[in-house]
Design an enzyme around this catalytic site. Structure first.
Site, PDB file in Angstrom:
ATOM      1  N   HIS A  80      87.291   2.428  29.067  1.00 45.52           N
ATOM      2  CA  HIS A  80      86.454   2.846  30.187  1.00 45.52           C
ATOM      3  C   HIS A  80      85.121   3.388  29.677  1.00 45.52           C
ATOM      4  O   HIS A  80      84.983   3.783  28.520  1.00 45.52           O
ATOM      5  CB  HIS A  80      87.168   3.916  31.020  1.00 45.52           C
ATOM      6  CG  HIS A  80      87.557   5.117  30.202  1.00 45.52           C
ATOM      7  ND1 HIS A  80      86.639   6.062  29.772  1.00 45.52           N
ATOM      8  CD2 HIS A  80      88.753   5.504  29.710  1.00 45.52           C
ATOM      9  CE1 HIS A  80      87.260   6.985  29.072  1.00 45.52           C
ATOM     10  NE2 HIS A  80      88.542   6.663  29.001  1.00 45.52           N
ATOM     11  N   ASP A 335      91.033   4.644  25.004  1.00 41.96           N
ATOM     12  CA  ASP A 335      90.766   4.622  23.567  1.00 41.96           C
ATOM     13  C   ASP A 335      92.040   4.526  22.743  1.00 41.96           C
ATOM     14  O   ASP A 335      92.153   3.693  21.836  1.00 41.96           O
ATOM     15  CB  ASP A 335      89.959   5.849  23.142  1.00 41.96           C
ATOM     16  CG  ASP A 335      90.527   7.159  23.681  1.00 41.96           C
ATOM     17  OD1 ASP A 335      91.472   7.131  24.495  1.00 41.96           O
ATOM     18  OD2 ASP A 335      90.011   8.236  23.299  1.00 41.96           O
TER      19      ASP A 335
END
Length: 475
Positions: A80, A335
């Site tokens: 994101h 991540d």
């Protein structure tokens, strides 16, 4: 224009020298190449996974396909975009700011002189965890920019008519990034030709997930929140306290303030906190970020390498089948779900485990090169004609944050790409997710949503609370 100017200057100088034996150094001659490089001094490279996106430094390999090759299939796994901190991450920030505000400092001085006028960048607690919408580093802007850029790069893979699935894990900021990417890629066709598929972030989805979890890693979240300190943070605390009598910061406070500074750039165009710390201090902070990812969700954790096998194995099946199974696969996650894939593919693996008591200059595992906000891994299938270096065939190459990253053990194809057959052998050597993580028999044992996806556009725009979209059963 620069080349023409250099050429003209050179010819003129040569003409004068020939006519009157004048020395060649007369007059200004522009350098063809710069001799100074400043990437190592860019503070964005030391904010770890907390700060704005930055391209990875190139290895000199052309980002465009090698001569004689074309990309006929592409896979992207993107984090994101830039965001506000989570509320639990921000608790230490607020605690330190409160400590500073209630200290006995009467006049802020030195590196903290700005503090009297600075305001915290989260004015509303509802913004915690959200994608940022303001400033030049805004997360939604990042998503849209990536989609627009990739339409230029890969738009030839879309026939202009078919509905293309976009896969997002079921978390609001991830979904919002996926939507903005779709708007950037498809433009006015987004509402009719993109289909957002929301994959639940739930352990019960087993391997059929963009966020697979490993039961063996019972304390994975706690791993990221272990106490972090460094001698450089003690130096910073002493400096701030000396400049501002009555202030009693410690190294833990310094770490929190540096995290806070990195997040501020996701919202604002600049932050004075970045310059309050020295380069040495930022280097130490960046290395602690590297340690966190390396041992929690990277190659220092063998369980997470098995987690990365899920995506690696699914995309391998599609690479072998080729574009008849689909030419574009756009996926979005977090991540800590991307670093396991990079590790599983054997990229950015240090020769030795990272030490936690010293920085091994130089070292090869930099998390800002892998998953800054908006960081992305791209796998390209190349179809190439015969070249001077290889026979015609299919090849694979990895691109991380816009830099082509070759495999050290597989680079015999055009542009240092890896022959598909050798790439397949590389992936098959990865420890299997189910074997390592002991997926319950009732959970899905493999990733299937790349095949069993929806083409409904119902989730392309937000309508009420976000709910996970079941891959095969929604209408």
């Amino acid at each position: 224009m620069g080349y023409l100017k250099t050429l003209t200057t050179g010819l003129a100088a040569a003409s004068v020298a020939s006519a009157g034996n004048a020395p060649l150094h007369q007059g200004f001659q522009q350098k063809q190449f710069e001799q100074t490089f400043y990437d190592g001094y860019n503070l964005l490279k030391y904010t770890g996974g907390l700060g704005p996106y930055s391209d990875r430094q190139s290895y000199g390999i052309d980002r465009n396909p090698p001569a004689g090759c074309e990309v006929d299939q592409v896979f992207m796994l993107m984090r994101h975009g830039e965001r506000y901190p989570d509320w639990f991450s921000a608790e230490p920030f607020v605690k330190v700011l409160d400590k500073m505000s209630h200290s006995k400092v009467k006049t802020w001085a030195g590196d903290l002189a700005f503090f009297k006028d600075w305001t915290y960048y989260v004015p509303d607690s509802n913004l915690y965890s959200q994608e940022s919408t303001t400033g030049p580093y805004a997360g939604l802007l990042n998503g849209y920019h990536r989609g627009s850029e990739y339409r230029s790069r890969y738009g030839n893979l879309w026939d202009g008519k078919s509905i293309v699935p976009i896969f997002a894990s079921g978390y609001e900021r991830v979904i919002e990034t996926a939507r903005k990417f779709g708007e950037g890629f498809f433009g006015y066709n987004y509402s009719t030709n993109a289909a957002i598929n929301i994959i639940p972030e739930d352990a019960s989805w087993g391997a059929n997930s963009l966020t697979p979890s490993c039961a063996a890693d019972t304390g994975l979240l706690a791993c990221y929140f272990q106490p972090r300190t460094s001698p450089q943070f003690e130096v910073a605390a002493h400096r701030f306290n000396s400049q501002n009598p009555g202030l009693k910061l410690n190294s833990t406070d310094i770490f929190a303030l540096m995290e806070m500074a990195a997040f501020e750039l996701n919202v604002r165009p600049s932050t004075p906190w970045m310059n309050a710390f020295t380069m040495d201090e930022w280097v130490a902070f960046g290395y602690i970020q590297d340690l966190q990812y390396y041992y929690c969700a990277g190659p220092g954790n063998p369980n997470q390498i098995a987690v990365g096998q899920v995506y690696a194995n699914a995309t391998l099946s599609l690479l072998v089948a080729g574009p008849k199974e689909g030419s574009m696969f756009w996926s979005f996650s977090h991540d800590a779900n991307i670093t396991p894939v990079v590790a599983a593919l054997g990229i950015d693996i240090p020769d030795q485990h990272l030490p936690n008591n010293t920085i091994p200059f130089p070292h090869t595992y930099h998390v800002t090169d892998i998953v800054p906000m908006g960081g992305h891994l791209v796998l390209e299938r190349l179809t190439c004609s015969a070249t001077a270096i290889s026979q015609p065939g299919h090849f694979v190459r990895a691109v991380i944050n816009e830099a082509v990253v070759p495999w050290s053990s597989c680079q015999s194809g055009p542009g240092y790409s890896c022959p598909l057959s050798e790439y397949a052998a590389l992936v098959k050597r990865i420890p299997h997710f189910d074997n390592v993580c002991k997926t319950p028999a009732a959970y899905p044992q493999h990733l299937s949503f790349f095949w069993d996806y929806n083409t409904t556009t119902a989730h392309n725009y937000q309508r009420g609370p976000i709910a996970s979209q079941l891959a095969a059963t929604d209408s």
